[in-house]
Scaffold this active site. Structure first.
Site, PDB file in Angstrom:
ATOM      1  N   GLN A  38      83.346   3.856  72.658  1.00 30.55           N
ATOM      2  CA  GLN A  38      84.324   3.378  72.093  1.00 30.55           C
ATOM      3  C   GLN A  38      85.867   3.907  71.640  1.00 30.55           C
ATOM      4  OE1 GLN A  38      84.330   2.480  67.585  1.00 30.55           O
ATOM      5  NE2 GLN A  38      83.464   0.506  67.783  1.00 30.55           N
ATOM      6  N   GLY A  39      86.837   3.293  72.522  1.00 32.11           N
ATOM      7  CA  GLY A  39      88.161   3.915  72.311  1.00 32.11           C
ATOM      8  C   GLY A  39      89.457   3.242  71.245  1.00 32.11           C
ATOM      9  N   SER A  57      89.803   4.823  67.700  1.00 32.45           N
ATOM     10  CA  SER A  57      90.410   5.425  67.830  1.00 32.45           C
ATOM     11  C   SER A  57      91.395   6.152  67.433  1.00 32.45           C
ATOM     12  CB  SER A  57      89.450   7.140  66.360  1.00 32.45           C
ATOM     13  OG  SER A  57      88.651   6.142  65.503  1.00 32.45           O
ATOM     14  N   GLU A  97      79.211  -4.152  63.670  1.00 32.84           N
ATOM     15  CA  GLU A  97      79.273  -2.513  63.028  1.00 32.84           C
ATOM     16  C   GLU A  97      78.959  -2.173  61.894  1.00 32.84           C
ATOM     17  OE1 GLU A  97      83.177  -0.821  64.262  1.00 32.84           O
ATOM     18  OE2 GLU A  97      81.947   1.674  64.344  1.00 32.84           O
ATOM     19  N   GLU A 123      86.360   3.858  51.662  1.00 29.62           N
ATOM     20  CA  GLU A 123      88.287   3.465  50.953  1.00 29.62           C
ATOM     21  C   GLU A 123      88.457   2.231  51.109  1.00 29.62           C
ATOM     22  OE1 GLU A 123      86.797   6.448  52.085  1.00 29.62           O
ATOM     23  OE2 GLU A 123      86.637   7.324  49.916  1.00 29.62           O
TER      24      GLU A 123
END
Lengths: 374, 313
Positions: free
Chosen positions: A125-126, A128, A243, A358
Site C-alpha cells: 500500500q503506497g 503514507s 481496512e 486520534e
C-alpha cells in the site's frame, strides 16, 4: 435475534477446520515480515490458493468459493483457531481487491484479481509519505500526464512488506497541492519499473517489514489508473472501511488470542491476574458480537461508514490489552523474545496504522455524534 | 445467523417508547401508561408470548427515559413468576407495585413503596405482602429508587418458584434487564452532552469542537456500542438456552456497568459546572447509572463469575 448457524454454514466450518488441521504448517512459520519468512509464507498462501481457501468470499472465476460474509467470518475464525500463518498478501486481498471489485474495469479485474488470489502479484500500500501520515490529503507525490499514461515522482514510506512485494497501489497528486484530497488519483505501479527504488528498514519489533519507495519519473500506462482521474480519494476512502473494521481484523484473531491468554493464565497465573484476564476475554467476545451486528447490517444493504472507526478503536486497543495482560502473567519472562513479546510490539502499531486512533475518535465525534469541526 | 432485533421485540420497545414520548413523570403515571401498553407482562407465560430477546431493546428504551420504575424487577423477574396467582392482574395493570430481592442483605429498590415483594433465599422464591415484612426506608444517592432494607420472616409467604434453575433464571433475567437499562441511560447521557457541547461556547467556539471533548465522548460511545451488542447477545443466549448463558450475561453486565459509569463521568466532565448541579437533568441519569451499575452484581462480582466459569486460577 438468531445467532444459530445454518447446517450449510456448519458444514462449511467443518470443511475449513478439517483442511486447516491437515495443512497448517507445524512448527509455525518464521515471521512473514522478514525476507526468509516471507518466502515461506508465500509457499503457504499458494497452497491455500490451490485448495481454494485463499479468497473464499470471491467469485469462483477469480479463484474463490463465492462464500457469504458469514462464511468468510467462519473461515477466519477457523483460520486463527488453527494457528495458521498471518496473511502476507493481506494488502492485495483485503485492501486492493475490494477496490478493484468496486472501481476496477472488467479488464483490470480479469488481469489482476486471479494473480492476487494466487499470491503471484504481491501488493504493497503506497499511501503514507514522510509529510503525510494521518493527514493523507497533504501527500506530495505527483503524477504528470505523458503519452499513453502518467509519469510518477515522489516518496512513499512506512510501506508494510514493501521490500518483498512486487507491486504498489498508491495515491498520487494529479492537480494542485492546495486542492488537498480533490486532486488525487489511484495508481497501480509495478515495483520493478524503471525509476523505482525500494529501501527496506526495520520496524519497532526488529523485523525488516517496512520500506520506503522512491519514484523517479516512473511511467504508468492509463490502464493502471484505478477509478477516475482526480477521484483517488473517493476510491481510497470507499475501502478504508474494510481496512479499519471488518476485513483487516475479523474477530477470529482476537478470540484466538484471548483463548491463548486463558491457557497462559491457567498455566502460570495467580488470583492477582484474574480480573484482567477475564476482562480481556470479555472484550474479545464483545468484539465478536459487535462484528456480527455489523455484518447483519451489511448483509441487509447497510454501508459501513464512520462505524468502522468504532471497530478500529476497539480492536486496536483490545489487542494491546490482550498482550499487556499476557506480559503481566509472564512477569520477567515477558522480556524474552517469543510470540507474546512479538505480538505485544506488533499490537502497538494497531492504534497507529489505518488512520491513528486520534483521527478515528475525531471521525466518531464529528460524523456519528455531529460535533463541530474546528 | 442474524444479529438484529426481531420485529416483535422491536414492537414492544416501540410501544414503551410511545408511552414515554408522551409522559415521563410522575413515575406511577408512567408505570400505569406502560401497563396500559401491555409492556409489563412481556415475559409472563400466556401473555405476550415473548422471550428474553425482548428485554435488551425494551430496557434500553426504559433506561433512556430514566423513569424511576421497577422495570427489571417487575417485567424481567417478578411478574413472570406470578402467572398462576390472582395478584397478577393488579401487577400487570400497574395498580399494585411489585419489587424483587434476591439478596435480602442488600438495600432493595422500590421497597419503600412496593405492595408486593418477591424474595429469594436459597433455592426458593417467595411472594410477600407489604405487611408481612419489616421495611426500613433508606436515604440514597438516587432518591427516586425508594430503597429500603427488608426484614424477611423465615416462614410464610407464597412460594412462586423453587429449584436452583428457577432462581438462576430469575437472577439472569434481572442482570440482563439491568444491563439493558444501563445501555439506555448511557445513550441518553451522550445525547444530553452532545447537545450541550454543541451550543456551549468558551474561547469563542463551541466546546464540542475541542479535541479533548470529542475524544472523551468518542471513547464512551465505543464502550456503549460494544456493551449494547453484548447485551443483545446475552438476551439471545437466555432465550435460546445456550450452555454459556451465565457467562454471556455476566460479560454483558460488566460491559454495560463500566460503560454507563464511564459515560456518567465523561458527561459530567464535558458539562463543566453545569454537570454538577441538580437544577439540570443530567444528575438523574448519572445517579441511576451508578445505582444500576452496582445493582444485580457490580462489575467485580460479574467479572469474578466469568473468571470462575473460564477456570481461571
Amino acid at each position: 435475534m438468531d445467532l444459530t448457524w445454518s447446517p450449510e454454514e456448519e458444514a462449511f466450518r467443518r470443511a475449513a477446520r478439517e483442511w486447516l488441521a491437515a495443512h497448517v504448517p507445524s512448527p509455525p512459520l518464521p515471521s512473514g515480515d522478514t525476507r526468509a519468512g516471507f518466502a515461506a509464507h508465500l509457499a503457504w498462501e499458494r497452497e491455500l490458493f490451490a485448495a481454494r481457501w485463499s479468497v473464499v468470499s470471491w467469485p469462483e472465476e477469480y479463484g474463490g468459493r463465492g462464500a457469504s460474509l458469514w462464511e468468510w467470518l467462519i473461515f477466519e475464525e477457523e483460520y486463527h483457531r488453527a494457528g495458521a500463518p498471518a496473511r502476507v498478501t493481506q494488502n492485495g486481498v483485503f485492501l486492493l481487491a475490494p477496490t478493484l471489485f468496486r472501481f476496477g474495469t472488467a479488464e483490470q479485474r480479469a488481469r489482476l484479481l486471479p494473480r492476487i488470489a494466487a499470491a503471484e502479484d504481491l501488493w504493497a500500500q503506497g499511501w503514507s509519505e514522510p509529510e503525510a501520515g494521518s493527514d493523507l490529503a497533504a501527500l506530495r507525490s505527483r503524477a504528470v500526464r505523458a503519452d499513453g499514461g502518467w509519469r510518477l515522482t515522489g516518496h512513499k514510506t512506512w510501506t508494510t512488506r514493501g521490500a518483498f512485494c512486487t507491486h504498489l497501489f498508491g495515491l498520487f497528486r494529479t492537480g494542485p497541492q492546495d486542492a488537498r484530497h480533490r486532486a488525487l488519483t489511484y495508481f497501480l505501479v509495478p515495483l520493478d519499473a524503471p525509476g523505482v527504488t525500494v529501501r527496506g528498514f526495520q520496524r519497532l519489533d526488529g523485523d525488516e517489514g517496512f520500506a520506503e519507495v522512491f519514484l523517479d519519473d516512473v511511467f504508468v500506462p492509463d490502464a493502471d489508473v484505478l477509478g477516475e482521474v482526480g477521484q483517488g480519494w473517493t476510491v481510497a476512502m470507499a475501502t478504508t472501511g474494510s481496512e479499519r473494521g471488518l476485513t483487516l481484523r475479523s474477530p477470529g484473531r482476537f478470540l484466538h488470542t484471548a483463548e491463548r491468554l486463558l491457557e497462559l493464565a491457567r498455566e502460570v497465573g495467580s488470583g492477582a491476574h484474574r480480573d484482567r484476564v477475564a476482562q480481556a476475554w470479555i472484550d474479545a467476545q464483545a468484539y465478536q458480537w459487535f462484528t456480527l451486528e455489523q455484518v447483519t447490517a451489511i448483509a441487509g444493504g447497510h454501508e459501513v461508514g464512520a462505524e468502522a472507526s468504532l471497530a478500529k478503536l476497539f480492536w486496536s486497543e483490545l489487542d494491546v490489552r490482550l498482550h499487556e495482560t499476557a506480559a503481566e502473567l509472564l512477569g520477567p519472562e515477558a522480556e524474552l523474545a517469543g510470540p507474546w513479546s512479538k505480538g505485544f510490539l506488533f499490537s502497538l502499531a494497531g492504534p497507529i496504522y489505518a488512520g491513528t486512533n486520534e483521527i478515528q475518535r475525531n471521525i466518531v465525534a464529528e460524523r456519528l455524534l455531529g460535533l463541530p469541526r474546528r | 445467523m442474524r444479529f438484529r432485533v426481531a420485529e416483535v421485540d422491536a414492537a414492544l420497545a416501540e410501544a414503551a417508547g410511545g408511552v414515554l414520548a408522551k409522559l415521563t413523570e410522575p413515575a406511577d403515571a408512567v408505570w400505569r401508561g406502560l401497563a396500559g401498553a401491555g409492556v409489563l407482562g412481556a415475559l409472563v407465560p400466556g401473555e405476550a408470548g415473548l422471550d428474553e430477546n425482548c428485554l435488551p431493546p425494551l430496557m434500553e428504551t426504559l433506561g433512556h427515559a430514566g423513569v424511576a420504575v421497577p422495570a427489571a424487577e417487575t417485567i424481567a423477574v417478578g411478574a413472570p413468576l406470578l402467572a398462576e396467582l390472582p395478584v397478577l392482574g393488579g401487577v400487570l395493570d400497574g395498580s399494585v407495585l411489585l419489587t424483587v430481592s434476591l439478596d435480602t442483605e442488600a438495600p432493595v429498590p422500590f421497597a419503600a413503596d412496593a405492595d408486593l415483594f418477591v424474595v429469594g433465599a436459597g433455592d426458593r422464591l417467595r411472594l410477600f405482602r407489604r405487611e408481612e415484612l419489616g421495611i426500613t426506608p433508606l436515604a440514597s444517592v438516587d432518591a427516586s429508587r425508594k430503597l429500603a432494607r427488608l426484614s424477611v420472616p423465615s416462614r410464610g409467604g407464597v412460594v412462586v418458584g423453587e429449584g436452583a434453575s428457577v432462581v438462576e433464571t430469575a437472577w439472569l433475567r434481572g442482570v440482563l434487564a439491568t444491563a439493558g437499562l444501563l445501555v439506555g441511560l448511557g445513550g441518553r447521557m451522550v445525547e444530553l452532552t452532545v447537545a450541550y457541547v454543541r451550543q456551549r461556547e468558551q474561547f469563542g467556539v463551541p466546546v464540542g469542537s475541542f479535541q479533548a471533548v470529542k475524544h472523551a465522548l468518542a471513547d464512551v460511545v465505543v464502550e456503549l456500542r460494544f456493551a449494547r451488542a453484548s447485551v443483545l447477545a446475552a438476551g439471545w443466549a437466555q432465550a435460546a438456552g445456550e450452555a454459556d448463558t451465565g457467562v454471556r450475561t455476566s460479560a454483558a453486565k460488566v460491559l454495560a456497568s463500566e460503560a454507563a459509569r464511564s459515560t456518567a463521568r465523561a458527561a459530567i466532565q464535558c458539562h463543566g459546572a453545569m454537570g454538577y448541579t441538580t437544577e439540570y437533568e443530567l444528575h438523574r441519569y448519572a445517579k441511576r447509572a451508578w445505582a444500576l451499575a452496582a445493582d444485580w452484581g457490580g462489575p467485580a462480582e460479574h467479572r469474578a463469575l466469568v473468571a470462575r466459569a473460564l477456570g481461571l486460577p
